[in-house]
Write a protein that holds these residues in place. Sequence first.
Motif, short mmCIF file in Angstrom:
data_model
loop_
_atom_site.label_atom_id
_atom_site.label_comp_id
_atom_site.label_asym_id
_atom_site.label_seq_id
_atom_site.Cartn_x
_atom_site.Cartn_y
_atom_site.Cartn_z
N GLY A 100 0.81 -1.20 0.00
CA GLY A 100 0.00 0.00 0.00
C GLY A 100 0.85 1.26 0.00
N SER A 101 0.48 2.19 0.89
CA SER A 101 1.21 3.46 0.97
C SER A 101 2.42 3.38 1.89
CB SER A 101 0.27 4.56 1.47
OG SER A 101 -0.24 4.23 2.75
N ASN A 102 2.67 2.21 2.45
CA ASN A 102 3.81 2.03 3.34
C ASN A 102 5.08 1.77 2.53
OD1 ASN A 102 2.32 2.04 5.99
ND2 ASN A 102 1.28 0.37 4.96
N HIS A 103 6.17 1.54 3.23
CA HIS A 103 7.45 1.28 2.57
C HIS A 103 8.01 -0.06 3.03
CE1 HIS A 103 7.08 5.62 1.92
NE2 HIS A 103 7.93 5.47 0.91
N GLY A 119 13.67 2.90 2.96
CA GLY A 119 12.31 2.41 2.74
C GLY A 119 12.00 2.44 1.27
N GLU A 120 11.51 1.32 0.73
CA GLU A 120 11.25 1.21 -0.71
C GLU A 120 9.73 1.21 -0.93
OE1 GLU A 120 13.86 1.50 -2.33
OE2 GLU A 120 15.43 0.78 -0.98
N ASP A 390 8.61 2.80 12.90
CA ASP A 390 7.37 2.06 12.72
C ASP A 390 6.15 2.91 13.06
OD1 ASP A 390 8.41 -0.25 11.76
OD2 ASP A 390 8.35 -1.36 13.63
N GLY A 391 6.33 3.85 13.96
CA GLY A 391 5.22 4.71 14.37
C GLY A 391 5.74 5.87 15.19
N MET A 397 0.45 4.28 14.46
CA MET A 397 1.22 3.58 13.42
C MET A 397 0.27 2.83 12.52
SD MET A 397 2.57 0.47 15.80
CE MET A 397 2.63 1.60 17.18
N SER A 398 0.75 2.50 11.34
CA SER A 398 -0.01 1.65 10.44
C SER A 398 0.10 0.20 10.89
CB SER A 398 0.54 1.80 9.02
OG SER A 398 0.00 0.81 8.18
#
Length: 504
Positions: A100-103, A119-120, A390-391, A397-398
Amino acid sequence: MILNVSPKTEDRGLRMRTLPGLNGGIVCVLQAGEKVETLDADTLVRVCLGEKGKWLHVKNSDGQTGYCAAWLLFESSSSPPAASVSVLPALLVEVSEQIGSNHLRLRDHPNDAAKTLAGESAGTILTVLESRAVGLPKVGVNGKWLHVQDPQAHQGYVSAFYVQEYISPAETPLPARQFDQHQELIPLSDYPTSQSQSAPQVETPNSELTPLPAEQPQPEVPGPFPQPDTPVATMKVKVTNSVGPRGLRLRSKPNLAGSVLKVLPAGTLLDVLEPVNTALSKLGLFNQWLKVKSNTGSQGYIAAWFVQALTPLPPQVVTPSVPTVQISSPPGDTSSLLYEVPLLSQDNLYGNAACSPVSACMLLEYYHRLNPLNRTETPRQLIGRLDPGDGTPGKGMSLSNVTDELQFLGYQHISQKLYASLADLKAELINGPLIVTVGVTLVGSGTRSIQGPGNTSHAMVVKGVSPDVIVVNDPWSGKELRISTGIFERMWKLGLNGMYMIRP
């Protein structure tokens, strides 16, 4: 004696068999360069090594034992035989859209505790710094790591579970010979051949490299009575989009050894030829198979972890051993379902922003009570495992940022979905409680409560459903809440209709 698999096997690998000869069943496929330990006397090994028609008894690093073609092995201390073909191009992988929008974290060592280097984002192309033969079998496999370099020349390790092989539009995919939970998605390389199945098998020096002959389905013998193993269709399932453009294989047997009858694209509707209760207990679970029929009449087996229920689900059907109780509902309504999920409160943890880890811990405790072998932790312990970045305390956090911590605890079947429908939620709830993201207003003066809809992103556990009510464990208030379906859907929409599933 330690031996290596010859590079002559290329990306096709070398088969370890149960018996010394081509009639032996396949135990596994070894990749070029992989090391094995011989179980024969060294003198015998040296006599057979490199000899066509000779077989050696070996053991791989996973402890599997069997027989391999001696002419495709060489001693580690000697120079490997040259491959007979040109060197394959470097393996490229793409960060999957499932993050999603995370890395995806690039780490300095191949483990969850290693330092994060970068982070990719989804769609980033990474160059694998391992041979194609070693790297390709890991792609998409949970618990495996790939040594990669990103476009900024950062080098490190990424979780192989969150990447897929990158094939440029101008390239043709190479056939992959791998045996893992994503075998159903790899490009086909075992189409039926014109070779007669009754012809005697002739052993040749390169027989270990040729594709397996496809098994033909055995015709059913007609009889005066209906066959008990072909029940009438009782429900429909749909092939999920997770199969991507490669499709899902319909096989002649309920395992990866079954020959491929056809390839089903995402969205294909199928009739299930099993009792509904049996089928629902398999849906979404790795290593479970469903007997189905396509709209063209083809019958076979598909991987149950790549389909979802389409038709309305029957009442009170859950995986065996999962305790449920009935929600109060009108007389005659038996469509309700409620799991006994322990209730936890987030209190003031993580700056009043611990709804995600606390919701996750409710599910850990639930599965621990079902089976003590499933690990559980307190919210404070899980928060203590988080990596930097992470948050943010006070902001939260996600849920996807705690995935690697949950995998470290042994929870390997983790998935998430955005823009899900209420039907999706009910279908997933059949397999167990889950977490949703909603938009609410958090009320903190005096007794804590939530009001919705609102603009604060919040996570909570859905543990039950009835026609008009969704039952949740809310970590903010520390209470079980029963929310009307209409209000819940409005709250859920503000949380992008997100679902997060955690299962052992």
